[in-house]
Enzyme design. Sequence first.
Site, PDB file in Angstrom:
ATOM      1  N   ASN A 121       0.840  -1.205   0.000  1.00  0.00           N
ATOM      2  CA  ASN A 121       0.000   0.000   0.000  1.00  0.00           C
ATOM      3  C   ASN A 121       0.869   1.246   0.000  1.00  0.00           C
ATOM      4  O   ASN A 121       1.959   1.268   0.549  1.00  0.00           O
ATOM      5  CB  ASN A 121      -0.969  -0.014   1.195  1.00  0.00           C
ATOM      6  CG  ASN A 121      -0.401   0.700   2.406  1.00  0.00           C
ATOM      7  OD1 ASN A 121      -0.491   1.919   2.528  1.00  0.00           O
ATOM      8  ND2 ASN A 121       0.230  -0.068   3.304  1.00  0.00           N
ATOM      9  N   PHE A 127      -1.616   8.070   4.459  1.00  0.00           N
ATOM     10  CA  PHE A 127      -2.413   8.666   5.551  1.00  0.00           C
ATOM     11  C   PHE A 127      -3.658   9.382   5.025  1.00  0.00           C
ATOM     12  O   PHE A 127      -3.944  10.522   5.413  1.00  0.00           O
ATOM     13  CB  PHE A 127      -1.581   9.661   6.381  1.00  0.00           C
ATOM     14  CG  PHE A 127      -0.457   9.064   7.185  1.00  0.00           C
ATOM     15  CD1 PHE A 127      -0.375   7.703   7.449  1.00  0.00           C
ATOM     16  CD2 PHE A 127       0.541   9.893   7.714  1.00  0.00           C
ATOM     17  CE1 PHE A 127       0.665   7.178   8.205  1.00  0.00           C
ATOM     18  CE2 PHE A 127       1.577   9.374   8.475  1.00  0.00           C
ATOM     19  CZ  PHE A 127       1.645   8.015   8.713  1.00  0.00           C
ATOM     20  N   SER A 186       5.786   5.138   8.595  1.00  0.00           N
ATOM     21  CA  SER A 186       5.134   4.863   7.309  1.00  0.00           C
ATOM     22  C   SER A 186       6.091   5.246   6.187  1.00  0.00           C
ATOM     23  O   SER A 186       6.696   6.317   6.220  1.00  0.00           O
ATOM     24  CB  SER A 186       3.852   5.676   7.167  1.00  0.00           C
ATOM     25  OG  SER A 186       3.445   5.654   5.806  1.00  0.00           O
ATOM     26  N   ASN A 224       5.130   5.997   3.279  1.00  0.00           N
ATOM     27  CA  ASN A 224       4.339   6.688   2.255  1.00  0.00           C
ATOM     28  C   ASN A 224       4.150   8.177   2.489  1.00  0.00           C
ATOM     29  O   ASN A 224       3.397   8.821   1.778  1.00  0.00           O
ATOM     30  CB  ASN A 224       2.982   6.006   2.111  1.00  0.00           C
ATOM     31  CG  ASN A 224       3.140   4.538   1.762  1.00  0.00           C
ATOM     32  OD1 ASN A 224       3.953   4.204   0.914  1.00  0.00           O
ATOM     33  ND2 ASN A 224       2.402   3.674   2.437  1.00  0.00           N
ATOM     34  N   THR A 225       4.797   8.720   3.504  1.00  0.00           N
ATOM     35  CA  THR A 225       4.816  10.169   3.717  1.00  0.00           C
ATOM     36  C   THR A 225       6.279  10.580   3.639  1.00  0.00           C
ATOM     37  O   THR A 225       7.111  10.052   4.386  1.00  0.00           O
ATOM     38  CB  THR A 225       4.216  10.537   5.092  1.00  0.00           C
ATOM     39  OG1 THR A 225       2.833  10.167   5.094  1.00  0.00           O
ATOM     40  CG2 THR A 225       4.330  12.025   5.380  1.00  0.00           C
ATOM     41  N   LYS A 242       6.065   3.687  17.115  1.00  0.00           N
ATOM     42  CA  LYS A 242       5.990   2.619  16.103  1.00  0.00           C
ATOM     43  C   LYS A 242       7.114   2.776  15.091  1.00  0.00           C
ATOM     44  O   LYS A 242       7.263   3.836  14.478  1.00  0.00           O
ATOM     45  CB  LYS A 242       4.636   2.656  15.396  1.00  0.00           C
ATOM     46  CG  LYS A 242       4.467   1.514  14.391  1.00  0.00           C
ATOM     47  CD  LYS A 242       3.019   1.301  14.035  1.00  0.00           C
ATOM     48  CE  LYS A 242       2.854   0.223  12.989  1.00  0.00           C
ATOM     49  NZ  LYS A 242       1.440   0.029  12.635  1.00  0.00           N
ATOM     50  N   ASN A 256       6.196  -1.576  11.342  1.00  0.00           N
ATOM     51  CA  ASN A 256       5.375  -1.100  10.236  1.00  0.00           C
ATOM     52  C   ASN A 256       5.678  -1.946   8.988  1.00  0.00           C
ATOM     53  O   ASN A 256       6.344  -2.981   9.079  1.00  0.00           O
ATOM     54  CB  ASN A 256       5.683   0.385  10.001  1.00  0.00           C
ATOM     55  CG  ASN A 256       4.459   1.163   9.541  1.00  0.00           C
ATOM     56  OD1 ASN A 256       3.788   0.751   8.592  1.00  0.00           O
ATOM     57  ND2 ASN A 256       4.175   2.261  10.200  1.00  0.00           N
ATOM     58  N   TYR A 285      -2.901  -7.114  10.842  1.00  0.00           N
ATOM     59  CA  TYR A 285      -3.647  -6.355   9.837  1.00  0.00           C
ATOM     60  C   TYR A 285      -3.837  -7.239   8.601  1.00  0.00           C
ATOM     61  O   TYR A 285      -4.928  -7.767   8.343  1.00  0.00           O
ATOM     62  CB  TYR A 285      -2.938  -5.028   9.490  1.00  0.00           C
ATOM     63  CG  TYR A 285      -3.686  -4.150   8.505  1.00  0.00           C
ATOM     64  CD1 TYR A 285      -4.540  -4.679   7.531  1.00  0.00           C
ATOM     65  CD2 TYR A 285      -3.562  -2.768   8.534  1.00  0.00           C
ATOM     66  CE1 TYR A 285      -5.242  -3.871   6.642  1.00  0.00           C
ATOM     67  CE2 TYR A 285      -4.261  -1.950   7.639  1.00  0.00           C
ATOM     68  CZ  TYR A 285      -5.093  -2.523   6.691  1.00  0.00           C
ATOM     69  OH  TYR A 285      -5.769  -1.725   5.818  1.00  0.00           O
TER      70      TYR A 285
HETATM   71  C1  LIG Z   1      -3.337  -0.895   3.854  1.00  0.00           C
HETATM   72  C2  LIG Z   1      -2.492  -0.631   5.066  1.00  0.00           C
HETATM   73  C3  LIG Z   1      -2.547   0.612   5.690  1.00  0.00           C
HETATM   74  C4  LIG Z   1      -1.773   0.860   6.826  1.00  0.00           C
HETATM   75  N1  LIG Z   1      -1.866   2.081   7.454  1.00  0.00           N
HETATM   76  C5  LIG Z   1      -1.183   2.300   8.600  1.00  0.00           C
HETATM   77  C6  LIG Z   1      -1.340   3.515   9.317  1.00  0.00           C
HETATM   78  O1  LIG Z   1      -2.114   4.397   8.937  1.00  0.00           O
HETATM   79  N2  LIG Z   1      -0.609   3.676  10.446  1.00  0.00           N
HETATM   80  C7  LIG Z   1       0.234   2.727  10.935  1.00  0.00           C
HETATM   81  O2  LIG Z   1       0.851   2.919  11.988  1.00  0.00           O
HETATM   82  N3  LIG Z   1       0.398   1.542  10.276  1.00  0.00           N
HETATM   83  C8  LIG Z   1      -0.298   1.323   9.136  1.00  0.00           C
HETATM   84  N4  LIG Z   1      -0.154   0.122   8.479  1.00  0.00           N
HETATM   85  C9  LIG Z   1       0.830  -0.862   8.992  1.00  0.00           C
HETATM   86  C10 LIG Z   1       0.181  -1.948   9.837  1.00  0.00           C
HETATM   87  O3  LIG Z   1      -0.376  -1.397  11.005  1.00  0.00           O
HETATM   88  C11 LIG Z   1       1.226  -3.011  10.230  1.00  0.00           C
HETATM   89  O4  LIG Z   1       2.216  -2.397  11.031  1.00  0.00           O
HETATM   90  C12 LIG Z   1       1.905  -3.660   9.033  1.00  0.00           C
HETATM   91  O5  LIG Z   1       0.997  -3.837   7.973  1.00  0.00           O
HETATM   92  C13 LIG Z   1       2.516  -5.029   9.379  1.00  0.00           C
HETATM   93  O6  LIG Z   1       1.542  -5.909   9.891  1.00  0.00           O
HETATM   94  P1  LIG Z   1       0.751  -6.997   8.989  1.00  0.00           P
HETATM   95  O7  LIG Z   1       1.775  -7.788   8.231  1.00  0.00           O
HETATM   96  O8  LIG Z   1      -0.035  -7.796   9.981  1.00  0.00           O
HETATM   97  O9  LIG Z   1      -0.130  -6.210   8.070  1.00  0.00           O
HETATM   98  C14 LIG Z   1      -0.912  -0.141   7.334  1.00  0.00           C
HETATM   99  C15 LIG Z   1      -0.880  -1.386   6.696  1.00  0.00           C
HETATM  100  C16 LIG Z   1      -1.651  -1.653   5.581  1.00  0.00           C
HETATM  101  C17 LIG Z   1      -1.578  -2.996   4.927  1.00  0.00           C
END
Ligand SMILES: Cc1cc2nc3c(=O)[nH]c(=O)nc-3n(C[C@H](O)[C@H](O)[C@H](O)COP(=O)(O)O)c2cc1C
Length: 345
Positions: free
Chosen positions: A114, A118, A182, A184-185, A224, A253, A325
């Site tokens: 992704n 934000f 993140s 992406n910022t 984080k 993350n 997630y």
């Molecule tokens: C679509 C998407 C959006 C995410 N947005 C955020 C976010 O806004 N803030 C954040 O701290 N982590 C965000 N994450 C990271 C997740 O919280 C997590 O740290 C990361 O995906 C690793 O865990 P997972 O493998 O279980 O997904 C996002 C992950 C995904 C897939």
Amino acid sequence: MSLVPYALTRPFLFGLDPEQAHELTLDAIARLQNTPLQCLWAQARVSDPVTVAGLRFPNRIGLAAGLDKNGRCIDGLGAMGFGFIEVGTVTPKGQPGNPKPRMFRLPQADALINRLGFNNLGLDAFLANVRRARSFRAAGGVLGLNIGKNAATPIENATDDYLAGLAGVYPHADYVTVNISSPNTRNLRALQSDEALDALLGALVARRAELARLQGRQVPMFLKIAPDLDEAQVQVIAATLKRHGLDGVIATNTTISRDAVKGLPHAEEAGGLSGRPVLVASNAVIRQLRSALGPGFPIVGVGGVLSGEDARSKIDAGADLVQVYTGLIYKGPPLVRDAALALRR
Ligand SMILES: Cc1cc2nc3c(=O)[nH]c(=O)nc-3n(C[C@H](O)[C@H](O)[C@H](O)COP(=O)(O)O)c2cc1C
């Protein structure tokens, strides 16, 4: 078990564009939560209470940030049996995020990429949603609120955004997560480096002390971090966390590495990779953190949990709590129960 098996829901959702499937699911949960139709996805919560950072968690499995960025489905998601739910990342002002498409499935790897950036409605709308949530917290669920910076805020002024976020969410949070990881910022992850992190945490801890004095309650603050850090960087972060008296760390993350998905469709899309391919890298960071922080400092492990065994691997690496997630997208609500049962002592 929930009324509708995820094996039936998933093919329908996976036939849609990933972000469309996401929005459709959240819209349905937002509409049906706290009504009798919540039985479509609700499941009994596994009881396995544990106290971490002074908070009592009903079990050790939580929802990671980013799935419910605007905090509108806290009760409905909580009904899947989570011990804790983290919503956000919220930025002070609403912002649209990056151009679409910006979310991709890599089903062969149980992964997502992704680059949402934000996208969220901003602090005011977020807080209105959080205030409306009731059943999850009333049933003892723990609520984490995750804060970030607006894309338009120059990185030199990032602290202002985090301070605004902290003050806004403080009265409503069981814990606050400071998200500086993140991909992406632009430049966000530079805040993980030495002096920048020192300055940011110094300012946040001072503001937190003021808020605690005024409101009569000290809310735990977690940081984080990314999986794309070497051991020396992890050690510096660990020392900085301890020096400033942070209450915990969330690792990790998404990753910018593509080593584990080379050659797969969408593997070269820009953004953060999540799901199965990040498990090993995330667990390595957890292990390094535990060794640098010593016993007793709270670690929330996240990244690549698709089974109870994966959740157990995070605890074995040194985590106290586990979030999911991407696993929820691939395995559905049963993952929450499987993981919580695998960790129950
Ligand atoms: C679509 C998407 C959006 C995410 N947005 C955020 C976010 O806004 N803030 C954040 O701290 N982590 C965000 N994450 C990271 C997740 O919280 C997590 O740290 C990361 O995906 C690793 O865990 P997972 O493998 O279980 O997904 C996002 C992950 C995904 C897939």
